[in-house]
Design a protein around this motif. Structure first.
Motif, PDB file in Angstrom:
ATOM      1  N   GLY A   1       0.780  -1.225   0.000  1.00  0.00           N
ATOM      2  CA  GLY A   1       0.000   0.000   0.000  1.00  0.00           C
ATOM      3  C   GLY A   1       0.809   1.270   0.000  1.00  0.00           C
ATOM      4  O   GLY A   1       0.242   2.369   0.016  1.00  0.00           O
ATOM      5  N   LEU A   2       2.144   1.158  -0.023  1.00  0.00           N
ATOM      6  CA  LEU A   2       3.001   2.330   0.000  1.00  0.00           C
ATOM      7  C   LEU A   2       3.557   2.628  -1.385  1.00  0.00           C
ATOM      8  O   LEU A   2       3.609   1.753  -2.248  1.00  0.00           O
ATOM      9  N   GLU A   3       3.986   3.871  -1.580  1.00  0.00           N
ATOM     10  CA  GLU A   3       4.740   4.247  -2.775  1.00  0.00           C
ATOM     11  C   GLU A   3       6.150   4.601  -2.335  1.00  0.00           C
ATOM     12  O   GLU A   3       6.347   5.492  -1.501  1.00  0.00           O
ATOM     13  N   LEU A   4       7.128   3.892  -2.876  1.00  0.00           N
ATOM     14  CA  LEU A   4       8.527   4.151  -2.562  1.00  0.00           C
ATOM     15  C   LEU A   4       9.182   4.874  -3.730  1.00  0.00           C
ATOM     16  O   LEU A   4       9.077   4.439  -4.889  1.00  0.00           O
ATOM     17  N   ARG A   5       9.876   5.962  -3.406  1.00  0.00           N
ATOM     18  CA  ARG A   5      10.508   6.798  -4.427  1.00  0.00           C
ATOM     19  C   ARG A   5      12.012   6.854  -4.161  1.00  0.00           C
ATOM     20  O   ARG A   5      12.438   7.177  -3.041  1.00  0.00           O
ATOM     21  N   LEU A   6      12.809   6.538  -5.172  1.00  0.00           N
ATOM     22  CA  LEU A   6      14.262   6.674  -5.061  1.00  0.00           C
ATOM     23  C   LEU A   6      14.620   8.111  -5.385  1.00  0.00           C
ATOM     24  O   LEU A   6      14.407   8.581  -6.507  1.00  0.00           O
ATOM     25  N   ILE A   7      15.186   8.817  -4.409  1.00  0.00           N
ATOM     26  CA  ILE A   7      15.510  10.228  -4.588  1.00  0.00           C
ATOM     27  C   ILE A   7      17.011  10.474  -4.608  1.00  0.00           C
ATOM     28  O   ILE A   7      17.443  11.624  -4.749  1.00  0.00           O
ATOM     29  N   GLY A   8      17.802   9.413  -4.479  1.00  0.00           N
ATOM     30  CA  GLY A   8      19.252   9.538  -4.518  1.00  0.00           C
ATOM     31  C   GLY A   8      19.813   9.043  -5.836  1.00  0.00           C
ATOM     32  O   GLY A   8      19.117   8.422  -6.639  1.00  0.00           O
ATOM     33  N   PRO A   9      21.094   9.306  -6.085  1.00  0.00           N
ATOM     34  CA  PRO A   9      21.724   8.852  -7.327  1.00  0.00           C
ATOM     35  C   PRO A   9      21.656   7.335  -7.452  1.00  0.00           C
ATOM     36  O   PRO A   9      21.700   6.602  -6.460  1.00  0.00           O
ATOM     37  N   LEU A  10      21.564   6.872  -8.700  1.00  0.00           N
ATOM     38  CA  LEU A  10      21.449   5.432  -8.957  1.00  0.00           C
ATOM     39  C   LEU A  10      22.595   4.988  -9.855  1.00  0.00           C
ATOM     40  O   LEU A  10      22.783   5.515 -10.953  1.00  0.00           O
ATOM     41  N   GLN A  11      23.346   3.989  -9.381  1.00  0.00           N
ATOM     42  CA  GLN A  11      24.401   3.393 -10.193  1.00  0.00           C
ATOM     43  C   GLN A  11      23.768   2.455 -11.222  1.00  0.00           C
ATOM     44  O   GLN A  11      22.753   1.809 -10.954  1.00  0.00           O
ATOM     45  N   THR A  12      24.397   2.357 -12.377  1.00  0.00           N
ATOM     46  CA  THR A  12      23.822   1.518 -13.429  1.00  0.00           C
ATOM     47  C   THR A  12      23.740   0.060 -13.007  1.00  0.00           C
ATOM     48  O   THR A  12      22.795  -0.642 -13.378  1.00  0.00           O
ATOM     49  N   ASN A  13      24.698  -0.409 -12.197  1.00  0.00           N
ATOM     50  CA  ASN A  13      24.663  -1.819 -11.797  1.00  0.00           C
ATOM     51  C   ASN A  13      23.596  -2.114 -10.749  1.00  0.00           C
ATOM     52  O   ASN A  13      23.382  -3.271 -10.382  1.00  0.00           O
ATOM     53  N   LYS A  14      22.919  -1.074 -10.266  1.00  0.00           N
ATOM     54  CA  LYS A  14      21.818  -1.259  -9.319  1.00  0.00           C
ATOM     55  C   LYS A  14      20.453  -1.026  -9.984  1.00  0.00           C
ATOM     56  O   LYS A  14      19.431  -1.019  -9.291  1.00  0.00           O
ATOM     57  N   ALA A  15      20.457  -0.835 -11.303  1.00  0.00           N
ATOM     58  CA  ALA A  15      19.206  -0.488 -11.981  1.00  0.00           C
ATOM     59  C   ALA A  15      18.163  -1.586 -11.850  1.00  0.00           C
ATOM     60  O   ALA A  15      16.981  -1.310 -11.603  1.00  0.00           O
ATOM     61  N   GLU A  16      18.568  -2.829 -11.997  1.00  0.00           N
ATOM     62  CA  GLU A  16      17.598  -3.928 -11.915  1.00  0.00           C
ATOM     63  C   GLU A  16      17.012  -4.036 -10.515  1.00  0.00           C
ATOM     64  O   GLU A  16      15.796  -4.201 -10.348  1.00  0.00           O
ATOM     65  N   ALA A  17      17.863  -3.928  -9.503  1.00  0.00           N
ATOM     66  CA  ALA A  17      17.362  -4.000  -8.124  1.00  0.00           C
ATOM     67  C   ALA A  17      16.445  -2.818  -7.829  1.00  0.00           C
ATOM     68  O   ALA A  17      15.396  -2.976  -7.199  1.00  0.00           O
ATOM     69  N   ALA A  18      16.810  -1.636  -8.313  1.00  0.00           N
ATOM     70  CA  ALA A  18      15.980  -0.457  -8.077  1.00  0.00           C
ATOM     71  C   ALA A  18      14.623  -0.608  -8.740  1.00  0.00           C
ATOM     72  O   ALA A  18      13.593  -0.207  -8.178  1.00  0.00           O
TER      73      ALA A  18
END
Length: 217
Positions: free
Chosen positions: A71-88
């Motif tokens: 029921g929550l919305e999670l937003r990534l607001i920090g920098p994202l490394q390309t190797n973490k794209a799938e996990a993100a």
């Protein structure tokens, strides 16, 4: 519904800022920035009914919200490394920090592999600070054309973090102009010290952490 005095106070300030800017009530979403906060500080805000939270890191978000995020919305607001794209892409509903072609391609690959692609915001480095993530303003239009066109990524808006020590208003105004000429309706801008100014410049999402949860350890 349980009461969270700090949440109520922030929501009241948002409502007052909307009224002062002659904006319709309820048009601004509070992103509660839960990064680096203990669960004891976050739990009362969740219990009070708040549903939108912002995190800076993929692994920290996984650890905090696994088993708690229904029921929550999670937003990534920090920098994202390309190797973490799938996990993100698996953890977040929205990624606010798309800022380069390699990351756009990594998110496309993640979507093809997992079948899941979060909604996206492009981060604009309005102050052109070398240490900060984000597309510089002069490159924003062309970058948006690439990621929305050939890559068909679901970009719905822009995000910025103004330089510390500078008036925030001009940076918010710049972001709003870039969004307007690109037909984007979502503006994530404004934090604990300046979210009321951001609302005056058209913010649709404000990111508030310390004013809501207290100082981080």
């Amino acid at each position: 519904m349980p009461v969270s005095p700090s949440l109520d106070a922030i929501l009241a300030r948002i409502a007052a800022a909307e009224q002062a800017a002659a904006r319709p009530p309820g048009g601004v979403t509070l992103t509660a920035v839960s990064k680096q906060q203990p669960w004891e500080a976050i739990a009362p805000v969740v219990a009070a009914g708040h549903r939108v939270f912002g995190e800076n890191r993929v692994q920290e978000a996984e650890a905090r919200w696994t088993g708690r995020r229904e029921g929550l919305e999670l937003r990534l607001i920090g920098p994202l490394q390309t190797n973490k794209a799938e996990a993100a892409a698996s953890v977040f509903d929205v990624i606010e920090s798309l800022d380069r072609d390699r990351l756009a391609l990594a998110l496309v690959a993640a979507a093809q592999k997992t079948g899941r692609l979060p909604r996206l915001l492009v981060q604009v480095n309005t102050g052109e600070e070398p240490q900060k993530a984000g597309v510089v303003p002069a490159d924003a239009d062309a970058f948006l054309d690439r990621v929305r066109g050939p890559l068909a990524l679901p970009v719905e808006g822009l995000m910025c973090i103004p330089p510390v020590g500078e008036p925030a208003g001009p940076h918010f105004g710049l972001l709003a102009r870039i969004a307007a000429r690109n037909g984007l309706s979502v503006l994530s801008m404004g934090m604990s010290d300046d979210f009321e100014t951001a609302i005056a410049f058209g913010a649709t999402h404000v990111r508030v952490g310390s004013a809501l949860f207290g100082a981080r350890n």
